[in-house]
Design a protein around this motif. Structure first.
Motif, PDB file in Angstrom:
ATOM      1  N   HIS A 111       0.818  -1.215   0.000  1.00 18.16           N
ATOM      2  CA  HIS A 111       0.000   0.000   0.000  1.00 18.16           C
ATOM      3  C   HIS A 111       0.858   1.274   0.000  1.00 18.16           C
ATOM      4  O   HIS A 111       0.415   2.321   0.454  1.00 18.16           O
ATOM      5  CB  HIS A 111      -0.942  -0.011   1.201  1.00 18.16           C
ATOM      6  N   LEU A 112       2.078   1.153  -0.509  1.00 12.64           N
ATOM      7  CA  LEU A 112       2.954   2.331  -0.563  1.00 12.64           C
ATOM      8  C   LEU A 112       2.275   3.472  -1.331  1.00 12.64           C
ATOM      9  O   LEU A 112       1.819   3.297  -2.454  1.00 12.64           O
ATOM     10  CB  LEU A 112       4.275   1.944  -1.242  1.00 12.64           C
ATOM     11  N   THR A 113       2.239   4.634  -0.696  1.00 15.86           N
ATOM     12  CA  THR A 113       1.544   5.764  -1.325  1.00 15.86           C
ATOM     13  C   THR A 113       2.535   6.715  -1.979  1.00 15.86           C
ATOM     14  O   THR A 113       3.721   6.703  -1.662  1.00 15.86           O
ATOM     15  CB  THR A 113       0.760   6.564  -0.264  1.00 15.86           C
ATOM     16  N   ASP A 114       1.996   7.517  -2.849  1.00 13.58           N
ATOM     17  CA  ASP A 114       2.839   8.525  -3.508  1.00 13.58           C
ATOM     18  C   ASP A 114       3.426   9.487  -2.491  1.00 13.58           C
ATOM     19  O   ASP A 114       4.560   9.933  -2.617  1.00 13.58           O
ATOM     20  CB  ASP A 114       2.022   9.310  -4.544  1.00 13.58           C
ATOM     21  N   GLN A 115       2.643   9.814  -1.489  1.00 15.49           N
ATOM     22  CA  GLN A 115       3.131  10.728  -0.452  1.00 15.49           C
ATOM     23  C   GLN A 115       4.430  10.198   0.155  1.00 15.49           C
ATOM     24  O   GLN A 115       5.419  10.923   0.272  1.00 15.49           O
ATOM     25  CB  GLN A 115       2.055  10.828   0.637  1.00 15.49           C
ATOM     26  N   ILE A 116       4.428   8.952   0.486  1.00 19.40           N
ATOM     27  CA  ILE A 116       5.626   8.344   1.085  1.00 19.40           C
ATOM     28  C   ILE A 116       6.734   8.233   0.041  1.00 19.40           C
ATOM     29  O   ILE A 116       7.908   8.497   0.328  1.00 19.40           O
ATOM     30  CB  ILE A 116       5.287   6.950   1.665  1.00 19.40           C
ATOM     31  N   ARG A 117       6.368   7.850  -1.163  1.00 21.94           N
ATOM     32  CA  ARG A 117       7.369   7.743  -2.227  1.00 21.94           C
ATOM     33  C   ARG A 117       8.103   9.067  -2.414  1.00 21.94           C
ATOM     34  O   ARG A 117       9.320   9.100  -2.539  1.00 21.94           O
ATOM     35  CB  ARG A 117       6.716   7.330  -3.556  1.00 21.94           C
ATOM     36  N   VAL A 118       7.360  10.139  -2.422  1.00 23.74           N
ATOM     37  CA  VAL A 118       7.966  11.453  -2.641  1.00 23.74           C
ATOM     38  C   VAL A 118       8.911  11.813  -1.490  1.00 23.74           C
ATOM     39  O   VAL A 118      10.012  12.316  -1.706  1.00 23.74           O
ATOM     40  CB  VAL A 118       6.874  12.530  -2.825  1.00 23.74           C
ATOM     41  N   ILE A 119       8.485  11.511  -0.281  1.00 25.56           N
ATOM     42  CA  ILE A 119       9.360  11.814   0.865  1.00 25.56           C
ATOM     43  C   ILE A 119      10.688  11.080   0.721  1.00 25.56           C
ATOM     44  O   ILE A 119      11.745  11.623   1.001  1.00 25.56           O
ATOM     45  CB  ILE A 119       8.673  11.406   2.200  1.00 25.56           C
ATOM     46  N   LEU A 120      10.628   9.858   0.239  1.00 23.25           N
ATOM     47  CA  LEU A 120      11.851   9.068   0.116  1.00 23.25           C
ATOM     48  C   LEU A 120      12.580   9.321  -1.207  1.00 23.25           C
ATOM     49  O   LEU A 120      13.489   8.576  -1.569  1.00 23.25           O
ATOM     50  CB  LEU A 120      11.537   7.575   0.264  1.00 23.25           C
ATOM     51  N   GLY A 121      12.140  10.345  -1.914  1.00 26.79           N
ATOM     52  CA  GLY A 121      12.864  10.731  -3.128  1.00 26.79           C
ATOM     53  C   GLY A 121      12.517   9.906  -4.344  1.00 26.79           C
ATOM     54  O   GLY A 121      13.249   9.924  -5.334  1.00 26.79           O
ATOM     55  N   MET A 122      11.433   9.165  -4.289  1.00 22.93           N
ATOM     56  CA  MET A 122      11.018   8.390  -5.457  1.00 22.93           C
ATOM     57  C   MET A 122       9.956   9.168  -6.217  1.00 22.93           C
ATOM     58  O   MET A 122       9.162   9.892  -5.620  1.00 22.93           O
ATOM     59  CB  MET A 122      10.441   7.033  -5.013  1.00 22.93           C
ATOM     60  N   GLY A 139      12.218  -1.415 -12.206  1.00 22.44           N
ATOM     61  CA  GLY A 139      12.874  -1.011 -13.447  1.00 22.44           C
ATOM     62  C   GLY A 139      12.549   0.406 -13.867  1.00 22.44           C
ATOM     63  O   GLY A 139      13.007   0.838 -14.907  1.00 22.44           O
ATOM     64  N   THR A 140      11.790   1.106 -13.105  1.00 25.03           N
ATOM     65  CA  THR A 140      11.564   2.506 -13.478  1.00 25.03           C
ATOM     66  C   THR A 140      12.693   3.355 -12.932  1.00 25.03           C
ATOM     67  O   THR A 140      13.813   2.900 -12.792  1.00 25.03           O
ATOM     68  CB  THR A 140      10.205   3.019 -12.963  1.00 25.03           C
ATOM     69  N   GLU A 141      12.329   4.536 -12.540  1.00 25.27           N
ATOM     70  CA  GLU A 141      13.273   5.618 -12.237  1.00 25.27           C
ATOM     71  C   GLU A 141      14.603   5.263 -11.578  1.00 25.27           C
ATOM     72  O   GLU A 141      15.588   4.932 -12.269  1.00 25.27           O
ATOM     73  CB  GLU A 141      12.558   6.735 -11.498  1.00 25.27           C
ATOM     74  N   ASP A 142      14.661   5.282 -10.303  1.00 30.21           N
ATOM     75  CA  ASP A 142      15.951   5.362  -9.636  1.00 30.21           C
ATOM     76  C   ASP A 142      16.481   4.033  -9.120  1.00 30.21           C
ATOM     77  O   ASP A 142      17.423   3.982  -8.360  1.00 30.21           O
ATOM     78  CB  ASP A 142      15.824   6.330  -8.469  1.00 30.21           C
ATOM     79  N   GLY A 143      15.843   2.991  -9.514  1.00 28.92           N
ATOM     80  CA  GLY A 143      16.336   1.706  -9.037  1.00 28.92           C
ATOM     81  C   GLY A 143      15.982   1.442  -7.586  1.00 28.92           C
ATOM     82  O   GLY A 143      16.354   0.422  -7.027  1.00 28.92           O
ATOM     83  N   LEU A 144      15.254   2.354  -6.979  1.00 34.16           N
ATOM     84  CA  LEU A 144      14.928   2.156  -5.572  1.00 34.16           C
ATOM     85  C   LEU A 144      13.869   1.086  -5.407  1.00 34.16           C
ATOM     86  O   LEU A 144      13.716   0.508  -4.356  1.00 34.16           O
ATOM     87  CB  LEU A 144      14.436   3.476  -4.960  1.00 34.16           C
ATOM     88  N   GLY A 145      13.164   0.872  -6.469  1.00 40.17           N
ATOM     89  CA  GLY A 145      12.064  -0.077  -6.358  1.00 40.17           C
ATOM     90  C   GLY A 145      12.478  -1.512  -6.586  1.00 40.17           C
ATOM     91  O   GLY A 145      11.661  -2.408  -6.460  1.00 40.17           O
ATOM     92  N   ILE A 146      13.710  -1.733  -6.916  1.00 46.03           N
ATOM     93  CA  ILE A 146      14.054  -3.075  -7.350  1.00 46.03           C
ATOM     94  C   ILE A 146      13.916  -4.126  -6.274  1.00 46.03           C
ATOM     95  O   ILE A 146      13.867  -5.300  -6.574  1.00 46.03           O
ATOM     96  CB  ILE A 146      15.498  -3.138  -7.919  1.00 46.03           C
ATOM     97  N   PHE A 147      13.854  -3.708  -5.034  1.00 45.28           N
ATOM     98  CA  PHE A 147      13.742  -4.708  -3.983  1.00 45.28           C
ATOM     99  C   PHE A 147      12.296  -5.106  -3.706  1.00 45.28           C
ATOM    100  O   PHE A 147      12.049  -5.998  -2.935  1.00 45.28           O
ATOM    101  CB  PHE A 147      14.346  -4.183  -2.669  1.00 45.28           C
ATOM    102  N   SER A 148      11.403  -4.391  -4.308  1.00 45.90           N
ATOM    103  CA  SER A 148      10.011  -4.548  -3.913  1.00 45.90           C
ATOM    104  C   SER A 148       9.488  -5.979  -3.886  1.00 45.90           C
ATOM    105  O   SER A 148       8.796  -6.342  -2.956  1.00 45.90           O
ATOM    106  CB  SER A 148       9.130  -3.699  -4.814  1.00 45.90           C
ATOM    107  N   PRO A 149       9.805  -6.803  -4.851  1.00 49.92           N
ATOM    108  CA  PRO A 149       9.114  -8.073  -4.886  1.00 49.92           C
ATOM    109  C   PRO A 149       9.350  -8.944  -3.663  1.00 49.92           C
ATOM    110  O   PRO A 149       8.448  -9.646  -3.236  1.00 49.92           O
ATOM    111  CB  PRO A 149       9.680  -8.753  -6.128  1.00 49.92           C
ATOM    112  N   GLY A 150      10.492  -8.927  -3.085  1.00 42.96           N
ATOM    113  CA  GLY A 150      10.622  -9.813  -1.939  1.00 42.96           C
ATOM    114  C   GLY A 150      11.895  -9.582  -1.176  1.00 42.96           C
ATOM    115  O   GLY A 150      12.854  -9.013  -1.665  1.00 42.96           O
ATOM    116  N   MET A 151      11.875 -10.032   0.044  1.00 42.80           N
ATOM    117  CA  MET A 151      13.002  -9.805   0.916  1.00 42.80           C
ATOM    118  C   MET A 151      14.223 -10.641   0.524  1.00 42.80           C
ATOM    119  O   MET A 151      15.341 -10.283   0.840  1.00 42.80           O
ATOM    120  CB  MET A 151      12.613 -10.127   2.349  1.00 42.80           C
TER     121      MET A 151
END
Lengths: 701, 210
Positions: A645-656, A676-688
Motif C-alpha cells: 500500500h505504498l503511497t505517492d506521499q511516502i514515495r515522494v518523501i523518500l525521493g522516489m 525497473g523505473t526511475e531510480d532503481g529504488l524499487g528493485i527490492f520490492s518483490p521480496g526480501m
C-alpha cells in the motif's frame, strides 16, 4: 573587577560542576564529628589541568558580616583573591547558606595540586574588612598567607585540610550510586568504598551523569549501579567499556531486553554467533519480534529465529491481546539487516586509481552506508562525502583546489577580522551574530577534552570558522545548532580550512533546518509524522491523541542531525552513513522512525501524555545504540518500499517519483511499475530474498 | 493512583539566548551549577514539588531555546502556562532591552492573566555588569511586574523567585475559585483566603519591588 581575565592568572582553579545539599556519610579516616556535615560536592579543574571531585562543607567560607551589602561583599573580596592566587575561582557561596557560615575562612584550592576531594576548616584565612581598597587588601593578605601555607603548613592549615574531602579523578577507581539516587560512594582502592555522600535532594544521578563527562566508565556486570573508571589506554578495559555500554543501553530500555541480555550471557554458546556485536543484533531484532511475550519462554525460540533474518515468525501475528502489533499488519516483515564493517584503509586506497581519482563512487558510498568509515581514514573520506573534494579529481587537481579554497577562506576571514570597532558599533546585525557565536562557542562540547578548559585555542578556531561562515552566507548567518554541527568536524579534521569547507558541505544539506521561518523544520516534522503514520500507525495515533502530532518533540533530533543524542564516536558514524544519501532521500527521518518505533510500546503502554512524551524522548539522549538504529532504519526502509500500500506521499518523501495512479487495494500493478523505473529504488520490492541478496553483494563489494 | 500534589503549575522560562535560563532551572531543580552548560535546542522541562502554605505544589518548569528563529516552535509550548519568568543577563544590555519584546511575545501567545516575573541573572558578575539594578526596577515598575536579580551560579534569589511566582499563582487561583464558589456555599472550602493575601516573604523588601 578586572581580575577575572585569565591570561595573567595561570594558577586558576575552576569549578566545572557544583552541587549543593550533599552530606558526608562515611569517610575512612575521618573524625566522627565531620560526618553528616552539610556541604557541596564539586568537580574542579586544578591549575595543572587535572580534575578533582571535591566536597566542601557549608561552613567553609565566611563573608564579612559587617559589610552592608553581603552579596557584593563576597564578590569583591573573595573573587580577586581566588583568581589571582590560584585558589578556586568559585567562592561565591549560595545565599541561603550564608547565615550559617562562621567568620573568617576562605576556601582555597592548592594551586599546584591534583584533582582531589578536599574539605577544609573555616578558620584558615582571614579577610581584612577594614581596608579601604578591599580587593587589593585581600589579595595581599591572602597571598602572603597562602604562600606561607604552601611552603610550610601551619597547624591551622592542617586542621583545615582535614575537613575538605578530595578525590583526584585520576585516582578514582570506581563509584556507585544507590537505587534511590540518594547516595554515591567513591573508591580509590579496589574493594573498599572509602567515601559515601548523601544527596539531600535525592538527585545523585545529576552528579553522576556530570562525573561521567570527565571519566570513562564501565558498569559492573552484576551490579548495575556500580561504575568502574576505565583507563582509556588500556585496551582490555576499552573492550569492557563497549560491553558495559551495551548494558547501559539495555538498562534504559525495557526489562525485557535486559532479561534477554542476561539470558544470552548465561548461554552464549547456544548460538552460532561468535561476535558479541552480532549477538546484540540478534538480541534486538529478536526482541522486536518477541517482546510481547514472556521472555524466558521465548529465548530458545528467539535463538532459532535469529539464524534466519527473514524467518516468518517475525510477523508476530500469534501474540494475542496486544493491539500494537495487530494494527500494523500491512507492512511486510522487517528484515534483519546486519551492519557491515567500516571502509578500511586498504579498500579505500584500492578504490582510487594511480592519480587518486575515486572510480567507483557508488560502490564506495554503498560500503560507507553499510559500515561507515574506519576512523583512521575519516579525515580523508569525509572531504569527499561533504563535497569538498570532488570524487573524480586527481591528487594534483585536489591540491590546486585546496590552495584556491584556502585563499578563498582567508580572504573571507579577513573581511570580518578587519572590521574596526567603529564599524562594528554601527553594524548591529553583524554585532548580534558575533555575540551569538561567542555565546554558543563557549558552550559547545566543553566536556570533550578537545574543547575543554579556559582559553582553549580550539574554541578560537571554532569561533573563527563560524564567523567566516557568517561572511560566506550572510543571509543565513549564524543560527543556534551550527556550532554543534561544526564541532565534530573540527575535532576530526583539526584543520581550520578543511573544517570550514566540510562545514559548508554539511550546511548545504541542512541549510533549510535554519530557515528564518523554520519552514524546513516544519516540513520535515510533517514528513516524519506521515512516515510514522505509515510505519507505526498505532504510535502515530497515540501521539495525535496526546497533542503531539506535530512531532515537535523530535525538533532537536532533526535540527542538528542527532548530535545531542549520541557520543562523538557514534555521531561520526551516523553522520557519515547519512551523508552517503543512501538508500533513499530523507533517510534521517527513517532514523527518527526507527528510534520512535523502538519506544512505541513504552509510550503507548504507559499512556504517556504530551509532557511525558517529550521527557521520554529527551531522556533517550546518550542511551541509543547507533548500529542498532541504523540497522532498524534500513529494515524499515525495506518494509516501506515493499509495502503493497505504498503511497505517492511516502514515495515522494523518500525521493522516489510519484506514480500518479489511483490506488486500488491490489497494487500488483503499482509494484510492477516500480520495478525497473526511475531510480532503481524499487528493485527490492518483490521480496526480501532479493533484498538480502543485494545486501550480500554490497557487502562483498 | 493518588496524586502526590495539591496543585500543578506550569511555568515557563523565556529570554534571550545565553542569559542563563537553563542554569536557573538547574539551580532550582537540582540545586547545582554546571560551568559547561550547553545551549538549549528545542524545549525541555523539569519538575520540582515545593511546599507552599501547607500545600504540595508541583512546578513543571519549561525551558526554551532563546534564539528568535525558534520562537515559532517554542511558543507552541506557551499554552497553558500559568507563570512566566522573563530572564535577562545583567552583563548584556541587549538582553535587557529585549525584555520588552519578550513581554509582547507573551501577550501574543500566552493567556492574558499569566503571572510574570523579571529576573536579572548573573548578578554575581559585577565587574561585567551593564544593566544596573535600578534600571531593572524601573522596567518592572513600568510593566507592573515583580523583579529580582539572581545568580544561578551563587544560588542567589533563584529559590525565592520561584516561590514568589508560585505563591502569586496560587493566590490568584484561589481567589478565582472563591469567586466562582460564592462564600455562602463554600463553608467546606474556606482555604486560607487570608493566607493568600499575605505579603510575600521579607526578602522581597530588599531585592525586589512591587
Amino acid at each position: 573587577m578586572s581580575s577575572s581575565s585569565a591570561e595573567d592568572i595561570p594558577d586558576q582553579c575552576t569549578d566545572l560542576f557544583t552541587q549543593d545539599g550533599v552530606l558526608v556519610k562515611t569517610c575512612i579516616g575521618r573524625p566522627i564529628a565531620d560526618l553528616n556535615s552539610h556541604g557541596m560536592l564539586c568537580i574542579m579543574l586544578n591549575p595543572r589541568g587535572n580534575k578533582v571531585i571535591e566536597w566542601r562543607p557549608n561552613d567553609l567560607i565566611t563573608i564579612d558580616s559587617d559589610t552592608q551589602d553581603q552579596e557584593w561583599a563576597v564578590v569583591n573580596t573573595i573573587g580577586p583573591v581566588h583568581s589571582r592566587w590560584g585558589a578556586c575561582q568559585d567562592l561565591h557561596w549560595p545565599a541561603h547558606c550564608r547565615p550559617k557560615l562562621p567568620r573568617d575562612a576562605v576556601y582555597h584550592a592548592q594551586p599546584r595540586g591534583n584533582k582531589v576531594i578536599e574539605w577544609r576548616p573555616n578558620d584558615l584565612i582571614t579577610i581584612d574588612s577594614d581596608t579601604q581598597d578591599q580587593e587589593w587588601a585581600v589579595v595581599n593578605t591572602i597571598g602572603r598567607r597562602q604562600r606561607t601555607l604552601s611552603g610550610n603548613l601551619t597547624s591551622d592549615y592542617q586542621t583545615a585540610r582535614a575537613r575538605i574531602i578530595r578525590i583526584p579523578l585520576d585516582e578514582l577507581k570506581s563509584f556507585r550510586v544507590n537505587r534511590t539516587n540518594q547516595q554515591v560512594q567513591f573508591s580509590t582502592k579496589q574493594g573498599v568504598w572509602q567515601t559515601t555522600f548523601h544527596f539531600l535532594h535525592g538527585n545523585a544521578e545529576v552528579f553522576v551523569s556530570n562525573l561521567k563527562n570527565y571519566v570513562k566508565t564501565a558498569k559492573v556486570r552484576h551490579d548495575r549501579n556500580t561504575y568502574i573508571v576505565v583507563e582509556p589506554t588500556d585496551e582490555s578495559q576499552v573492550l569492557n567499556k563497549s560491553f558495559a555500554e551495551l548494558d547501559i543501553f539495555t538498562e534504559n530500555t525495557t526489562d525485557v531486553v535486559w532479561n534477554l541480555v542476561s539470558n544470552f550471557k548465561q548461554r552464549p554458546y547456544e548460538t552460532t554467533m561468535t561476535a558479541f556485536s552480532k549477538l546484540t543484533d540478534i538480541v534486538y531484532y529478536g526482541n522486536e519480534a518477541t517482546d510481547k511475550r514472556d521472555v524466558s519462554e521465548e529465548v530458545a525460540d528467539l535463538l532459532t529465529k535469529s539464524m534466519s533474518a527473514l524467518d516468518e515468525a517475525t510477523t508476530v501475528t500469534k501474540s494475542e491481546g496486544y493491539e500494537v502489533i495487530s494494527v500494523k499488519p500491512t507492512l511486510p516483515p522487517r528484515p534483519n539487516i546486519p551492519r557491515g564493517t567500516p571502509l578500511s584503509t586498504e579498500k579505500w586506497e584500492g578504490l582510487q586509481d594511480t592519480h587518486g581519482r575515486v572510480t567507483e563512487v557508488d560502490g564506495v558510498k554503498q560500503l560507507i552506508f553499510r559500515g561507515g568509515v574506519a576512523h583512521s581514514i575519516r579525515h580523508s573520506v569525509w572531504k569527499y562525502l561533504l563535497d569538498y573534494h570532488p570524487w573524480h579529481m586527481t591528487h594534483a587537481e585536489i591540491q590546486t583546489l585546496q590552495r584556491k579554497r584556502t585563499e578563498e577562506y582567508f580572504s573571507m576571514k579577513l573581511q570580518w577580522r578587519s572590521m574596526t570597532e567603529g564599524q562594528e558599533s554601527r553594524f548591529s546585525e553583524y554585532r548580534d551574530r558575533k555575540s551569538l557565536v561567542e555565546k554558543d562557542v563557549n558552550r559547545t562540547d566543553r566536556t570533550h577534552p578537545f574543547f575543554a578548559g579556559d582559553n582553549n585555542p580550539n574554541l578560537v578556531v571554532l569561533q573563527d570558522i563560524l564567523m567566516t561562515y557568517v561572511m560566506y552566507n550572510f543571509d543565513l548567518g549564524y543560527v543556534q545548532g551550527m556550532s554543534d554541527i561544526l564541532a565534530p568536524l573540527l575535532l576530526l579534521l583539526g584543520n581550520e580550512v578543511d573544517s570550514f569547507w566540510c562545514f559548508v558541505g554539511f550546511m548545504d544539506r541542512i541549510a533549510s533546518n535554519f530557515d528564518m521561518d523554520q519552514a524546513g523544520m516544519k516540513q520535515q516534522l510533517l514528513q516524519l509524522q506521515q512516515l510514522l503514520t505509515f510505519c507505526s500507525p498505532a504510535l502515530a495515533q497515540h501521539l495525535a491523541q496526546k497533542d503531539s502530532g506535530n512531532m515537535y518533540f523530535c525538533f532537536r533530533w532533526l535540527l542538528v542531525w542527532f548530535k545531542r543524542e549520541f557520543s562523538h564516536r557514534d555521531i561520526m558514524r551516523l553522520w557519515e552513513v547519512l551523508w552517503t544519501g543512501l538508500p533513499c532521500a530523507n533517510f534521517h527521518l527513517l532514523i527518527c522512525v526507527a528510534i520512535l518505533d523502538a519506544e512505541s510500546e513504552v509510550i503507548i503502554n504507559n499512556n504517556f501524555g504530551f509532557t511525558e512524551i517529550l521527557k521520554h524522548v529527551n531522556d533517550l539522549s546518550m542511551c541509543l545504540d547507533v548500529d542498532k538504529i541504523l540497522s532498524t532504519a534500513e529494515g524499515i526502509y525495506h518494509q516501506i518500499i515493499s509495502a503493497q500500500h505504498l503511497t505517492d506521499q511516502i514515495r515522494v518523501i523518500l525521493g522516489m517519483a510519484p506514480l500518479n495512479i489511483t490506488r486500488s487495494t491490489s497494487s500488483e500493478e503499482a509494484t510492477s511499475q516500480v520495478n525497473g523505473t526511475e531510480d532503481g529504488l524499487g528493485i527490492f520490492s518483490p521480496g526480501m530474498d532479493e533484498v538480502m541478496y543485494q545486501i550480500g553483494l554490497d557487502m562483498n563489494f | 493512583m493518588a496524586k502526590t500534589y495539591d496543585y500543578l503549575f506550569k511555568l515557563l522560562l523565556i529570554g534571550d539566548s545565553g542569559v542563563g535560563k537553563t542554569s536557573i532551572l538547574f539551580r532550582f531543580s537540582e540545586d547545582a551549577f554546571n560551568i559547561s552548560f550547553i545551549s538549549t535546542i528545542g524545549i525541555d522541562f523539569k519538575i520540582r514539588t515545593i511546599d507552599l502554605d501547607g500545600k504540595k505544589v508541583k512546578l513543571q518548569i519549561w525551558d526554551t531555546a532563546g534564539q528568535e528563529r525558534f520562537r515559532t516552535i517554542t511558543t507552541a509550548y506557551y499554552r497553558g502556562s500559568m507563570g512566566i519568568m522573563l530572564v535577562y543577563d545583567v552583563t548584556n544590555e541587549k538582553s535587557f532591552e529585549n525584555i520588552k519584546n519578550w513581554i509582547r511575545n507573551i501577550e501574543e501567545n500566552a493567556s492574558a492573566d499569566v503571572e510574570k516575573m523579571i529576573l536579572g541573572n548573573k548578578c554575581d558578575l559585577d565587574a561585567k555588569r551593564m544593566v544596573s539594578k535600578e534600571r531593572g526596577e524601573q522596567l518592572a515598575v513600568e510593566y507592573q511586574i515583580k523583579f529580582v536579580e539572581t545568580s544561578a551560579k551563587d544560588s542567589l534569589n533563584v529559590e525565592s523567585a520561584f516561590y514568589t511566582l508560585a505563591r502569586d499563582i496560587k493566590a490568584k487561583m484561589e481567589k478565582k475559585q472563591e469567586a466562582s464558589n460564592p462564600p455562602s456555599r463554600s463553608g467546606a472550602h474556606p482555604i486560607k483566603a487570608s493566607d493568600m493575601q499575605r505579603k510575600p516573604a521579607s526578602w522581597l523588601s530588599r531585592c525586589s519591588i512591587l
